[in-house]
Design a protein around this motif. Structure first.
Motif: not given
Length: 478
Positions: A107-109, A115-118, A422-426, A431-432
Motif C-alpha cells: 500500500v505504501q509502495r 505521486q509520479d506524474n508520468h 500473480n497480481e503482485y508480479q503483474l 509500474l515499469k
C-alpha cells in the motif's frame, strides 16, 4: 553468554541478537571499548549462521553502538555516551515496536509510485482533479464573506455545518437526524479510527465484507481485534453468514459498505438490508455503515441506506465529501446516538482539538448552494462515461482474458484476470510500463483479482492505461 535467540519468535533472529547486545550495552554488561565475540565465535555460541551475526553487527554499527575494523574485530563504541553522556535513540526499534501498525508495504509502495506524474493512475481511490468543483469554490470564496470565529469550535464540529448536513442527508438519503447526533471528522478514515479505538477493545470480534477496503487498513490489527469475513455475491453479503459467525465468535460489530462497495462495486439487496437490521436488533450488534458512493448512482436513484431504515439507533452512519466533491477537503461525518457521538467527539478533541474552521465553512457554503446539485449531476455523468470507457478498452484490448461486472455507480471496477497470474508480479511489471492498479489480495480476496479506479483516471488516459496494463500482462506471461 547464557542467552539464546527464540526461534519461535516472529522477530528475525539477527534482530533478536542486535536487541540483546544493545540491552547489554545499555546495562553495562558490554562496556565501552570492549571487544565483542568474533562473528564466527558468536555464531557458534548462539548456534546460528555466521551471516546472521554479521547482519546483527551491521544493525548495531548503523546505530553507532559498535565499531567494526577489519582485522581487529567488533568492539563497543568508545564514545557511545558522547561528551555530554547522551545516546542516539534506536529509532528503528521504536518504529518497529509502536502499537499503531504501519500500512502494508505494498500500500505504501503504490501511494509513493502514484505521486509520479508520468504514471497513469488507475489505483488511487479518489476523483480526478478535473472533477473537483474548483470554479464553484472560487465563486464562493469571492462572493461569500467568511462568517465565524478563529478559535476552537464545538467539539462535534461547526454547528452551522452540522445543521446543513442534517438537511443534506434528509434530502438526498432520507436520513432524519439532529445536529447533536453528528460529529464532523477528517474524512471517513478518521471516523473509522475513532469508532475502533473508542467502542471496541482488544480481543473483540468484528465482521467485514470479503473482499473489503477495511481489510487493507491496519487499524483493526493495531486495536487487537479479531476480524472475520463475510463473502459477497452479486447481492452483497448473506445475512445468514453473519448469524453463523455471531453464534461461533460473538461478533461485537459489523462493518458494511452497502452501495457500490469498495472494491467490488456490488450493491447490498434491499431484502438483505432489512434482514441485517433485524439481526442487529435481535442480537444487539452495532452496524457501521460506510457510505461514500451512494450519490454517484449513474441512474440518479439513491438506495435506502441502512441508517434511513434504522428505527432503533443500531447503525452508526459514516459518509464524507471525499468521493463526491474533493478528497483534500477532508470533511466527513458520523451520525449516531448522541451519547456515542459525544464519546467520539471527546476522543477527537484529544487528538486535534476539533476540525479546522475553513474547510467546514466552505463545505457548508457549497452544500447549501445550487452548485452542489449541478456538481452531483456532472459527477454522475462523468463517472459513467469513464466507466464505459474503461470497460470498452478492457473488452477491446483484453477480451476474454479478464472478467468483470459493470457497476451502477462508484469509482471502481473489480476484475478477475483469467490467466492465473500473480497480481503482485503483474503490478511490478505494470509500474515499469507506467500504469498503476491495486492487486486484489490487498483487500483480502483470492489471488488473480485487480481493482481499477476509473474515477481517478483522466479521461484521455484510461485507454492508454489499459494498453499498458495489457503490455505488462503479456510480459509476465511470456
Amino acid at each position: 553468554m547464557n542467552w539464546k535467540p527464540n526461534r519461535e519468535d516472529k522477530k528475525p533472529i539477527y534482530k533478536q541478537i542486535a536487541d540483546y547486545i544493545e540491552q547489554g550495552i545499555s546495562s553495562g554488561e558490554f562496556v565501552p571499548d570492549s571487544i565483542l565475540p568474533s562473528e564466527r565465535k558468536l555464531a557458534d555460541i548462539l548456534e546460528v549462521n555466521r551471516s546472521t551475526v554479521v547482519a546483527a553487527y551491521e544493525v548495531l554499527q548503523s546505530l553507532g553502538l559498535v565499531e567494526r575494523v577489519k582485522g581487529s574485530g567488533t568492539r563497543v563504541s568508545s564514545d557511545i555516551w558522547g561528551l555530554s553522556h547522551k545516546r542516539i535513540p534506536n529509532w528503528g526499534r521504536y518504529i518497529e515496536y509502536g502499537s499503531f501498525l504501519p500500512n502494508l508495504p505494498l500500500v505504501q509502495r503504490i501511494r509513493m509510485e502514484t505521486q509520479d506524474n508520468h504514471l497513469i493512475n488507475l489505483a488511487s481511490g479518489e476523483l480526478s482533479p478535473e472533477l473537483f468543483p474548483i470554479e464553484q469554490f472560487q465563486t464562493i470564496l469571492s462572493n461569500e464573506p467568511f462568517i465565524g470565529h478563529l478559535g476552537y469550535d464545538h467539539p462535534q464540529g461547526n454547528e452551522m455545518l452540522r445543521k446543513t448536513i442534517c438537511n443534506h442527508v434528509e434530502e438526498y438519503k432520507n436520513i432524519k437526524t439532529t445536529p447533536s447526533s453528528i460529529l464532523i471528522t477528517s474524512g471517513a478514515q478518521q471516523a473509522l479510527h475513532l469508532i475502533v479505538q473508542c467502542l471496541l477493545k482488544p480481543g473483540d470480534a468484528v465482521a467485514m465484507e470479503n473482499p473489503s477496503y477495511s481489510y487493507s487498513l491496519p487499524i483493526f490489527q493495531s486495536a487487537g481485534l479479531r476480524t472475520f469475513r463475510l463473502s459477497i455475491d452479486q447481492n452483497g453479503i448473506n445475512p445468514d453468514d453473519l448469524l453463523a459467525l455471531h453464534r461461533k465468535h460473538r461478533i461485537r460489530m459489523v462493518f458494511l459498505n452497502p452501495d457500490f462497495q469498495n472494491p467490488t462495486g456490488v450493491v447490498l439487496h434491499l431484502l438483505r438490508r432489512k434482514r441485517i437490521l433485524d439481526l442487529s436488533s435481535e442480537l444487539g450488534i452495532p452496524v457501521i455503515e460506510d457510505d461514500p458512493y451512494s450519490l454517484t448512482s449513474f441512474d440518479g436513484k439513491v438506495n435506502s441506506t441502512l441508517k434511513s431504515m434504522d428505527n432503533n439507533g443500531n447503525v452508526l452512519y459514516i459518509s464524507s465529501l471525499s468521493k463526491i466533491v474533493a478528497s483534500g477537503l477532508r470533511i466527513g461525518w458520523i451520525i449516531g446516538p448522541t451519547k456515542v457521538i459525544e464519546r467520539l467527539a471527546d476522543a477527537k478533541q484529544q487528538v486535534d482539538f476539533g476540525h479546522s474552521i475553513f474547510p467546514q465553512w466552505i463545505a457548508n457554503q457549497f452544500l447549501q448552494s445550487n452548485h452542489f446539485e449541478s456538481h452531483i449531476v456532472m459527477i454522475r455523468e462523468q463517472l459513467k462515461h469513464r466507466r464505459n470507457q474503461l470497460i470498452a478498452s478492457l473488452n477491446d484490448i483484453l477480451g476474454d482474458q479478464i472478467k468483470f461486472n459493470s457497476p451502477g455507480g462508484g469509482i471502481h471496477l473489480w476484475c478477475k484476470v483469467n490467466s492465473g497470474i500473480n497480481e503482485y508480479q503483474l503490478l511490478e511489471e505494470a509500474l515499469k510500463v507506467g500504469v498503476a492498479f491495486v492487486p486484489g489480495r490487498i483487500f483480502g480476496s483470492e489471488k488473480g483479482f485487480v481493482r481499477f479506479t476509473f474515477g481517478r483516471g483522466e479521461n484521455d488516459l484510461i485507454h492508454e492505461g489499459v494498453v499498458r496494463f495489457a503490455s505488462a500482462l503479456r510480459n509476465i506471461q511470456s
